[in-house]
Design a protein around this motif. Structure first.
Motif, PDB file in Angstrom:
ATOM      1  N   TYR A   1       0.811  -1.229  -0.145  1.00  0.00           N
ATOM      2  CA  TYR A   1       0.060   0.102  -0.195  1.00  0.00           C
ATOM      3  C   TYR A   1       0.853   1.363   0.003  1.00  0.00           C
TER       4      TYR A   1
ATOM      5  N   TYR B   1      -2.950   0.414  -3.835  1.00  0.00           N
ATOM      6  CA  TYR B   1      -2.040  -0.503  -3.798  1.00  0.00           C
ATOM      7  C   TYR B   1      -1.326  -0.481  -5.045  1.00  0.00           C
TER       8      TYR B   1
ATOM      9  N   HIS C   1      -6.922 -17.395  -3.481  1.00  0.00           N
ATOM     10  CA  HIS C   1      -6.822 -15.939  -2.969  1.00  0.00           C
ATOM     11  C   HIS C   1      -7.394 -15.039  -4.035  1.00  0.00           C
TER      12      HIS C   1
ATOM     13  N   ASP D   1     -10.425 -14.310  -4.966  1.00  0.00           N
ATOM     14  CA  ASP D   1     -11.279 -13.329  -4.464  1.00  0.00           C
ATOM     15  C   ASP D   1     -11.102 -12.108  -3.736  1.00  0.00           C
ATOM     16  N   LEU D   2     -10.008 -12.452  -2.830  1.00  0.00           N
ATOM     17  CA  LEU D   2      -9.453 -11.333  -2.180  1.00  0.00           C
ATOM     18  C   LEU D   2      -8.839 -10.133  -3.009  1.00  0.00           C
TER      19      LEU D   2
ATOM     20  N   GLU E   1     -10.194  -8.278  -4.919  1.00  0.00           N
ATOM     21  CA  GLU E   1     -11.016  -7.172  -4.870  1.00  0.00           C
ATOM     22  C   GLU E   1     -11.677  -6.835  -3.452  1.00  0.00           C
ATOM     23  N   SER E   2     -11.929  -7.997  -2.743  1.00  0.00           N
ATOM     24  CA  SER E   2     -12.641  -7.541  -1.338  1.00  0.00           C
ATOM     25  C   SER E   2     -11.314  -7.114  -0.481  1.00  0.00           C
ATOM     26  N   LYS E   3     -10.237  -7.842  -0.391  1.00  0.00           N
ATOM     27  CA  LYS E   3      -9.370  -7.696   0.824  1.00  0.00           C
ATOM     28  C   LYS E   3      -7.894  -7.714  -0.005  1.00  0.00           C
ATOM     29  N   PRO E   4      -7.599  -6.786  -0.761  1.00  0.00           N
ATOM     30  CA  PRO E   4      -6.357  -6.874  -1.653  1.00  0.00           C
ATOM     31  C   PRO E   4      -5.137  -6.981  -0.687  1.00  0.00           C
ATOM     32  N   GLY E   5      -5.327  -6.170   0.539  1.00  0.00           N
ATOM     33  CA  GLY E   5      -3.882  -6.336   1.419  1.00  0.00           C
ATOM     34  C   GLY E   5      -3.518  -7.563   2.102  1.00  0.00           C
ATOM     35  N   GLU E   6      -4.636  -8.638   1.875  1.00  0.00           N
ATOM     36  CA  GLU E   6      -4.469  -9.874   2.368  1.00  0.00           C
ATOM     37  C   GLU E   6      -4.202 -11.040   1.463  1.00  0.00           C
TER      38      GLU E   6
ATOM     39  N   ALA F   1      -7.626  -4.097  -8.833  1.00  0.00           N
ATOM     40  CA  ALA F   1      -7.013  -3.862  -7.362  1.00  0.00           C
ATOM     41  C   ALA F   1      -5.868  -2.681  -7.439  1.00  0.00           C
TER      42      ALA F   1
END
Length: 597
Positions: A444, A451, A465, A467-468, A470-475, A509
């Motif tokens: 970030y 990001y 991973h 799906d992450l 768009e929902s939780k790119p940092g994870e 993302a």
């Protein structure tokens, strides 16, 4: 014709008349007999010039250092007591029958066996510097490494394919070197930061296994292990998963070390996740020879009275760690002050410490100004977690995680490599390789509030991973991996994205819209539509590998004609001005730059 290289003359040549070529390394006149140390790329041989051979002796009297000569003479044993066991030719000498001066030399600016030369002197007179035996050995070793890389990859069906040096400027993490086009006014080529996009297109083209040993260019701030132009062992393969790719290229490095230096590296290399490396060592390229680790104390320092610890522990992205140094209580206050100045280089505002005199007494057994500002629960926790013993010292880092990791991570290495660290057994020699895996997909950027790709935007996420993104790119974690050796990153790579749907999620993302993606990467996106195979690869830094093998302090010692840390070539005085006509042909007008105040 030359019989053999000068440094290769040995007992096998006894009684033979040989012809040698080389440079005068040293001339010694011992009471009427002249000795010449003749040198070429393979080493030295001793030439004896006897006054009985008057014509040859007369030429020998004229010789000076760095004269280029041809010598013909008889190989004989050295007299008893004069054998040099450090030379291949150390048991023999050559009685000169004829000496021809092929070219004289002016007086060199330095002695080639002077070990105290400044780097400026060496790089300014690089041609002479490269004649020095150490530099000759370094570049010969580099050559042998390259040969063994090619042998290994050729045997596995990899094909050496060249990719362009003039290409399109694309965002790959560092600043591009730009080349103006004369034909297309106002437009530019870029020198490649790596062949990344082209090797992916080669996989789509069906070549399956590609490699090249190639130059890459990055306009970035320099240091001991960086150059604006560097050499990369670049590899890509199709139809292998992440583990198979790592296994294949781990074999490459193991092969090179065995064949070039007869070093057996462990099999397999240990593997560590990026998260574990950062937690334990504050670095994604930890030097495992140093037996020191972080102890995380963030959670227990949130309510202490020491504001430096409490504020770091309570801020988002903050971290508090301790570095336990066994036996470190003997470190003097002046040394602690020096360490404090050292960590300031990495952004640390100070270096808190506690000396452990008697761990059994709790607070009363600790020595440091900060102890009074820590409550009993925090003291008990830090003693228990660190395992501190009598005579230890604890150093602390408290700030944003990046500052703590950089500063205390560097301190860890500095202490481990110090005389104190070696005396205390905190450093072990040898080779300690490591794979670091499961890197974050993104980092970030607080300044831009977005990001960025941790590696590059074509790195594949780990399975599950997607799906992450768009929902939780940092994870989201990546199928990315780095090979680390003794604290140096010597190679890195990833499995690539080969499906358009996943690539689109990554672009979203990164806040790269369809138009921008098309403008920057359209040629690759088009290629991926034609049945792109699963593929991935790795790139190794040839300069770094050879530097480590030679024990040199800088990659400049294994590159024939390197740049300085200011990105200058002292030999050719590049970069340099060009004349106005050249600029006009390139449609360029220079603007006067105001000097900095």
């Amino acid at each position: 014709m030359r019989t053999c290289y000068t440094g290769q003359v040995c007992r096998d040549h006894l009684g033979q008349t040989v012809t040698l070529f080389g440079w005068v390394h040293r001339r010694r006149d011992h009471g009427g007999i002249i000795f010449i140390d003749l040198r070429d790329r393979e080493g030295l041989a001793q030439i004896v010039c006897d006054p009985d051979a008057a014509a040859t002796f007369a030429v020998a009297e004229r010789l000076r250092n760095e004269y280029c000569v041809r010598v013909t003479g008889l190989v004989r044993e050295r007299p008893e007591g004069t054998i040099n066991p450090d030379l291949r030719s150390g048991e023999i000498e050559v009685l000169a029958q004829e000496i021809e001066i092929l070219n004289a030399s002016v007086t060199p600016p330095f002695q080639l066996d002077d070990d105290n030369l400044s780097e400026t002197t060496r790089l300014t007179h690089r041609v002479l510097d490269l004649r020095r035996p150490q530099m000759q050995r370094n570049l010969m070793l580099r050559y042998r490494v390259s040969i063994e890389v090619r042998k290994y990859l050729d045997d596995l069906g990899f094909i050496d394919i060249e990719t362009p040096m003039l290409t399109k400027s694309t965002p790959e993490g560092a600043r591009d070197y730009l080349v103006p086009s004369r034909v297309h006014a106002g437009e530019f080529f870029a020198l490649p930061q790596s062949p990344q996009l082209f090797k992916q297109m080669l996989m789509v083209s069906g070549f399956d296994r590609y490699y090249q040993i190639t130059k890459c260019f990055r306009d970035e701030d320099l240091r001991a292990d960086r150059q604006p132009e560097f050499t990369q062992i670049d590899c890509e393969t199709s139809f292998l998963d992440e583990f198979q790719i790592r296994e294949l290229f781990e074999g490459l490095i193991r092969h090179v070390f065995k064949t070039v230096q007869d070093v057996e590296l462990p099999k397999p290399f240990p593997t560590m996740t990026w998260a574990e490396a950062m937690r334990r060592f504050g670095s994604d390229k930890p030097d495992l020879r140093v037996a020191l680790e972080f102890t995380d104390l963030t959670d227990v320092m949130r309510d202490v009275d020491f504001k430096v610890f409490a504020s770091a522990a309570n801020q988002e992205g903050g971290r508090v760690v301790a570095l336990r140094v066994p036996g470190g209580a003997e470190i003097s206050r002046s040394e602690i002050d020096a360490y404090t100045q050292f960590v300031a280089i990495y952004g640390a505002k100070g270096l808190a410490w506690i000396k452990v005199n008697d761990s059994g007494k709790g607070r009363e057994g600790l020595q440091a100004p900060i102890v009074k500002n820590l409550h009993d629960e925090a003291i008990a926790a830090l003693l228990e977690r660190t395992g501190a013993q009598n005579g230890d010292i604890l150093f602390f880092g408290a700030d944003k995680a990046k500052v703590v990791n950089d500063a205390i991570g560097a301190l860890r290495v500095k202490i481990g490599h110090s005389d104190f660290g070696r005396k205390q057994g905190l450093f072990t020699g040898g080779w300690q390789p490591l794979w670091v895996i499961d890197f974050p997909m993104f980092e970030y950027d607080e300044d831009d509030q977005r990001y960025t790709a941790a590696h590059h935007p074509f790195t594949s996420p780990k399975d599950g991973h997607e799906d992450l993104l768009e929902s939780k790119p940092g994870e989201a974690l990546a199928k990315a991996y780095d090979m680390v050796l003794n604290g140096w990153e010597i190679g890195g790579g990833s499995v690539r994205i080969h499906r358009e749907a996943v690539q689109s999620k990554v672009f979203r993302a990164l806040k790269i819209d369809a138009d921008e993606a098309r403008e920057k990467f359209g040629f690759l996106l088009d290629a991926l539509q034609y049945g792109a195979p699963p593929h991935g690869g790795v790139a190794f830094g040839l300069d770094r590998i050879v530097t480590m093998m030679t024990g040199a302090d800088s990659i400049r010692d294994v590159i024939a004609f390197p740049k300085t840390q200011r990105a200058q070539c002292l030999l050719t005085q590049a970069p340099s001005p060009v004349d106005e006509k050249q600029l006009r042909e390139l449609h360029i007008r220079l603007r006067q730059v105001e000097p900095k105040a």
